[in-house]
Write a protein that holds these residues in place. Sequence first.
Motif, PDB file in Angstrom:
ATOM      1  N   THR A   1       0.829  -1.217   0.000  1.00  0.00           N
ATOM      2  CA  THR A   1       0.000   0.000   0.000  1.00  0.00           C
ATOM      3  C   THR A   1       0.864   1.268   0.000  1.00  0.00           C
ATOM      4  N   ARG A   2       1.988   1.227   0.715  1.00  0.00           N
ATOM      5  CA  ARG A   2       2.829   2.432   0.793  1.00  0.00           C
ATOM      6  C   ARG A   2       3.502   2.693  -0.554  1.00  0.00           C
ATOM      7  N   SER A   3       3.890   1.618  -1.236  1.00  0.00           N
ATOM      8  CA  SER A   3       4.486   1.795  -2.572  1.00  0.00           C
ATOM      9  C   SER A   3       3.442   2.310  -3.558  1.00  0.00           C
ATOM     10  N   ILE A   4       2.193   1.848  -3.405  1.00  0.00           N
ATOM     11  CA  ILE A   4       1.127   2.315  -4.290  1.00  0.00           C
ATOM     12  C   ILE A   4       0.937   3.822  -4.110  1.00  0.00           C
ATOM     13  N   LEU A   5       0.975   4.274  -2.856  1.00  0.00           N
ATOM     14  CA  LEU A   5       0.858   5.727  -2.631  1.00  0.00           C
ATOM     15  C   LEU A   5       2.052   6.464  -3.232  1.00  0.00           C
ATOM     16  N   LYS A   6       3.252   5.925  -3.044  1.00  0.00           N
ATOM     17  CA  LYS A   6       4.440   6.608  -3.597  1.00  0.00           C
ATOM     18  C   LYS A   6       4.319   6.763  -5.109  1.00  0.00           C
ATOM     19  N   THR A   7       3.884   5.687  -5.785  1.00  0.00           N
ATOM     20  CA  THR A   7       3.733   5.756  -7.249  1.00  0.00           C
ATOM     21  C   THR A   7       2.661   6.777  -7.620  1.00  0.00           C
ATOM     22  N   ALA A   8       1.551   6.781  -6.884  1.00  0.00           N
ATOM     23  CA  ALA A   8       0.476   7.738  -7.171  1.00  0.00           C
ATOM     24  C   ALA A   8       0.999   9.170  -7.049  1.00  0.00           C
ATOM     25  N   LEU A   9       1.818   9.416  -6.035  1.00  0.00           N
ATOM     26  CA  LEU A   9       2.346  10.774  -5.829  1.00  0.00           C
ATOM     27  C   LEU A   9       3.322  11.161  -6.931  1.00  0.00           C
ATOM     28  N   GLU A  10       4.139  10.194  -7.364  1.00  0.00           N
ATOM     29  CA  GLU A  10       5.068  10.485  -8.468  1.00  0.00           C
ATOM     30  C   GLU A  10       4.291  10.836  -9.729  1.00  0.00           C
ATOM     31  N   ARG A  11       3.259  10.048 -10.030  1.00  0.00           N
ATOM     32  CA  ARG A  11       2.469  10.301 -11.247  1.00  0.00           C
ATOM     33  C   ARG A  11       1.739  11.633 -11.168  1.00  0.00           C
ATOM     34  N   PHE A  12       1.284  11.966  -9.966  1.00  0.00           N
ATOM     35  CA  PHE A  12       0.609  13.261  -9.795  1.00  0.00           C
ATOM     36  C   PHE A  12       1.581  14.389 -10.130  1.00  0.00           C
ATOM     37  N   THR A  13       2.793  14.284  -9.616  1.00  0.00           N
ATOM     38  CA  THR A  13       3.784  15.343  -9.855  1.00  0.00           C
ATOM     39  C   THR A  13       4.166  15.409 -11.338  1.00  0.00           C
ATOM     40  N   GLU A  14       4.281  14.240 -11.965  1.00  0.00           N
ATOM     41  CA  GLU A  14       4.570  14.238 -13.411  1.00  0.00           C
ATOM     42  C   GLU A  14       3.470  14.948 -14.188  1.00  0.00           C
ATOM     43  N   ALA A  15       2.206  14.686 -13.818  1.00  0.00           N
ATOM     44  CA  ALA A  15       1.073  15.236 -14.574  1.00  0.00           C
ATOM     45  C   ALA A  15       0.849  16.718 -14.297  1.00  0.00           C
ATOM     46  N   SER A  16       1.188  17.165 -13.099  1.00  0.00           N
ATOM     47  CA  SER A  16       0.796  18.524 -12.693  1.00  0.00           C
ATOM     48  C   SER A  16       1.970  19.451 -12.415  1.00  0.00           C
ATOM     49  N   GLY A  17       3.142  18.899 -12.207  1.00  0.00           N
ATOM     50  CA  GLY A  17       4.293  19.707 -11.778  1.00  0.00           C
ATOM     51  C   GLY A  17       4.165  20.150 -10.319  1.00  0.00           C
ATOM     52  N   LEU A  18       3.172  19.613  -9.613  1.00  0.00           N
ATOM     53  CA  LEU A  18       2.908  20.070  -8.243  1.00  0.00           C
ATOM     54  C   LEU A  18       3.161  18.952  -7.234  1.00  0.00           C
ATOM     55  N   GLU A  19       3.092  19.335  -5.959  1.00  0.00           N
ATOM     56  CA  GLU A  19       3.187  18.360  -4.877  1.00  0.00           C
ATOM     57  C   GLU A  19       1.972  18.495  -3.966  1.00  0.00           C
ATOM     58  N   ILE A  20       1.755  17.462  -3.161  1.00  0.00           N
ATOM     59  CA  ILE A  20       0.566  17.440  -2.300  1.00  0.00           C
ATOM     60  C   ILE A  20       0.971  17.478  -0.835  1.00  0.00           C
ATOM     61  N   ARG A  21       0.263  18.308  -0.080  1.00  0.00           N
ATOM     62  CA  ARG A  21       0.343  18.212   1.381  1.00  0.00           C
ATOM     63  C   ARG A  21      -1.019  17.732   1.861  1.00  0.00           C
TER      64      ARG A  21
END
Length: 433
Positions: free
Chosen positions: A100-120
């Motif tokens: 589950t933690r790796s799934i979140l890490k991948t989701a966050l990487e893809r989000f940053t690739e798509a948006s150029g942004l980060e999430i808090r």
Amino acid sequence: MGADLTMACTSDLSGLVRGKGFATADLDARIAGGIGWTPTNAQITCFDGIAASPYGALGDLVLWPDPATRADCDLPEGRALSFLMGDIRELDGTPWECCTRSILKTALERFTEASGLEIRATFEHEFMLPQDRLSRGFSLQGFAGAQPFAEALLRALAGAKITPDSFLREYGPDQFEITLPPAPALRAADEAVMLREITRATAVAMGLQASFTPLAGSEVVGNGVHIHISLWTRDGRPATHDPDAQDGLSKAASGFIAGLLRHLNAASALTAPSAISGLRLVPHRWSAAFNNLGAQDREAAVRICPLSAGDPEKRARQFNFEFRAADAAASPYLALAALVMAGTIGIRDELQAPKATEEDLSLLSEDALGKRGLQRIPASLTDALDALSEDRSFADSFPGRFVEIYTAHKLGEWAHVADMTDDQRFAEYRSTY
Ligand code: GLU
Ligand code: MG
């Protein structure tokens, strides 16, 4: 500080934390070498049955504890709890499809690739802690009654470098709430996982039982997990707010929320995933009942949170939205991953959030709801799982056979309670979460 034994842990598909212990003196060696793990463990349900597993008795994995999550907690009565969260990888080092933690890490990487942004993000948790005397919602008396527990919890959390934002006597019977300050998304999920464990362990050390169960009874207020999200540029500037845009949402935030609402039915199988979760997600429980965005509405699935700052820069930094259709039967990693994946699709497809609703949606006719694209969040686990398997673009965001395996896991959990009354189910979940 901490215990002589330390446990390396994973927050698994059931939302429980499982792992293996070792002498704390060996910690460095375990961080360097990992701990063996078994694929079929993914199918151990929250009731300890084993759901259908594609792995059978075969295969080996490695759980790699992450030193950044080290928790060395002093508990009441001279007890201690030491553990770390970790990532599960294949023997060749690739992330395992059910970690589950790796799934979140991948989701966050893809989000940053798509948006150029980060999430808090930040997680608000409600839970129940039976008190020896009656106390009322939000009362000082109730707060004072729980003070020995709350202060012990604060000390224990310090051992995991977690400092809560607030602690309160919530409205429901024996209900409390603890909120954490915003943090980078992975850390926020790590803290949510650790917070639940440390809360339960602190209670046990004091002879109490804390439960984060989604719903303790049909007449009782539910225990929600509200997940707050804000978007940031990589150099730390706020990117959620645009004061001139509809509902104050930046283009990226609007796309994120639109994706979230479009994929909410499927995502709910991961954010509110127990057999009783759907009973909380009904109107007038102050949880979330429809796939709506709302402002100043504590029944919206996604709520735009109020701003108190006057200065525009401070308002932009404070601006965030809150996802309310989650509960503690979900692993925080999976719940946040589901939101991030849906939000990433929304940004990639340049979707726009609908205007925030401002009324009690339960009063609208089916027809009026339908015209506005509003629908109820799935009322049962099986409906939510069906929505997950039907929503291919969302389901395809997950690795390998994850959705198939997760569905089998949840059907195994469902089988355990299928023949029970609601009251029996409430009792089962209450003693589990
Ligand atoms: N207990 C409510 C829930 O189930 C939330 C109440 C509130 O804090 O607004 O989500
Ligand atoms: Mg609350």
